[in-house]
Motif scaffolding. Sequence first.
Motif, PDB file in Angstrom:
ATOM      1  N   LYS A 174     -67.686  26.287  -3.443  1.00  0.00           N
ATOM      2  CA  LYS A 174     -69.111  26.338  -2.967  1.00  0.00           C
ATOM      3  C   LYS A 174     -69.770  28.080  -3.109  1.00  0.00           C
ATOM      4  CE  LYS A 174     -69.028  22.064  -1.735  1.00  0.00           C
ATOM      5  NZ  LYS A 174     -69.840  20.944  -2.552  1.00  0.00           N
ATOM      6  N   LEU A 175     -68.948  28.991  -3.303  1.00  0.00           N
ATOM      7  CA  LEU A 175     -69.252  30.306  -3.301  1.00  0.00           C
ATOM      8  C   LEU A 175     -68.817  31.076  -4.422  1.00  0.00           C
ATOM      9  CD1 LEU A 175     -67.578  31.385   0.137  1.00  0.00           C
ATOM     10  CD2 LEU A 175     -69.936  30.583  -0.283  1.00  0.00           C
ATOM     11  N   THR A 176     -69.746  32.005  -4.851  1.00  0.00           N
ATOM     12  CA  THR A 176     -69.593  32.750  -6.182  1.00  0.00           C
ATOM     13  C   THR A 176     -68.550  33.684  -5.859  1.00  0.00           C
ATOM     14  OG1 THR A 176     -70.821  34.516  -5.319  1.00  0.00           O
ATOM     15  CG2 THR A 176     -72.110  32.598  -6.558  1.00  0.00           C
ATOM     16  N   ARG A 177     -67.875  34.314  -6.654  1.00  0.00           N
ATOM     17  CA  ARG A 177     -66.905  35.181  -6.665  1.00  0.00           C
ATOM     18  C   ARG A 177     -67.393  36.581  -5.668  1.00  0.00           C
ATOM     19  NH1 ARG A 177     -62.218  35.582 -10.087  1.00  0.00           N
ATOM     20  NH2 ARG A 177     -62.446  33.767 -11.507  1.00  0.00           N
ATOM     21  N   ALA A 178     -68.344  37.192  -5.748  1.00  0.00           N
ATOM     22  CA  ALA A 178     -69.062  37.908  -5.157  1.00  0.00           C
ATOM     23  C   ALA A 178     -69.064  37.596  -3.305  1.00  0.00           C
ATOM     24  CB  ALA A 178     -70.231  38.620  -5.340  1.00  0.00           C
ATOM     25  N   SER A 185     -63.668  39.602   3.302  1.00  0.00           N
ATOM     26  CA  SER A 185     -63.700  40.833   4.074  1.00  0.00           C
ATOM     27  C   SER A 185     -64.218  40.911   5.549  1.00  0.00           C
ATOM     28  CB  SER A 185     -64.648  41.745   3.391  1.00  0.00           C
ATOM     29  OG  SER A 185     -64.567  43.196   4.173  1.00  0.00           O
ATOM     30  N   ILE A 186     -65.041  40.221   5.810  1.00  0.00           N
ATOM     31  CA  ILE A 186     -65.628  39.897   7.072  1.00  0.00           C
ATOM     32  C   ILE A 186     -64.663  39.190   7.957  1.00  0.00           C
ATOM     33  CG2 ILE A 186     -67.354  38.668   8.438  1.00  0.00           C
ATOM     34  CD1 ILE A 186     -69.376  38.975   6.121  1.00  0.00           C
ATOM     35  N   THR A 187     -64.006  38.162   7.517  1.00  0.00           N
ATOM     36  CA  THR A 187     -63.038  37.246   8.058  1.00  0.00           C
ATOM     37  C   THR A 187     -61.817  38.135   8.507  1.00  0.00           C
ATOM     38  OG1 THR A 187     -63.837  35.382   7.056  1.00  0.00           O
ATOM     39  CG2 THR A 187     -62.172  34.984   8.156  1.00  0.00           C
TER      40      THR A 187
END
Length: 229
Positions: A174-178, A185-187
């Motif tokens: 559901k997400l792009t690579r970016a 990074s956040i997790t």
Amino acid sequence: MTTFTAAPVAGPSAADARIALGWMHTAKFLSTSAQLDQLPSVGVPEIAFVGRSNAGKSTCINVLTQQKQLAFASRKPGRTQHINLFSLGKQGVTDAVLADLPGYGYAAVPRADKLRWQQVMVNYLVSRPGLTGIVLLCDPRLGLTGLDEALLDVLRPRVQQGLKFLIVLTKADKLTRAEQAKVLSITRLQAGGGEVMMFSALKKQGVEEVAWLLWQWAHPVRSGAPGAP
């Protein structure tokens, strides 16, 4: 903030991936229990899957084991209120157990049921003998919620004593690579260094990596064993 430490886990070789996936494919239903005192004593490493309802926990288990209906996905999220155990092991010899814990945090579940299952889950996480690792499933579009953070705090003492821990960010397709890179990074910061992996049941992203890590949890290299340092 919850703080854990974990060394980065390298991706598996093709041979290692085959071993891990072949092992995961041996999963068979073992038992279902509504209370902790009803759970059988298994005597082998136990790996528990936890997460909010709709995080994709049952789908993740089914994809990892290459079985379409091993873990039951209720049509009404939050309604499954049993701990389901699945045995793993080749040639009929059980060498590990997967535990599928009820999803939490679904708004339509009565408050009394929520409180009861929160207590059952806490008791399981702090007292279950043989519990070797925890896999926390999280929808990366939502991130770690307050309930997820509360679960991490419950786990902290056992993690400090050696309990393995992994956050699996499901529905990566559901997400792009970016976006994936940003969420990872956040997790990782939120997990305080704990292991974090992206996972997509649709595109099979992360399947080999997660399977190999779980295999390593269940088959630790012991001092003096072949290949041990």
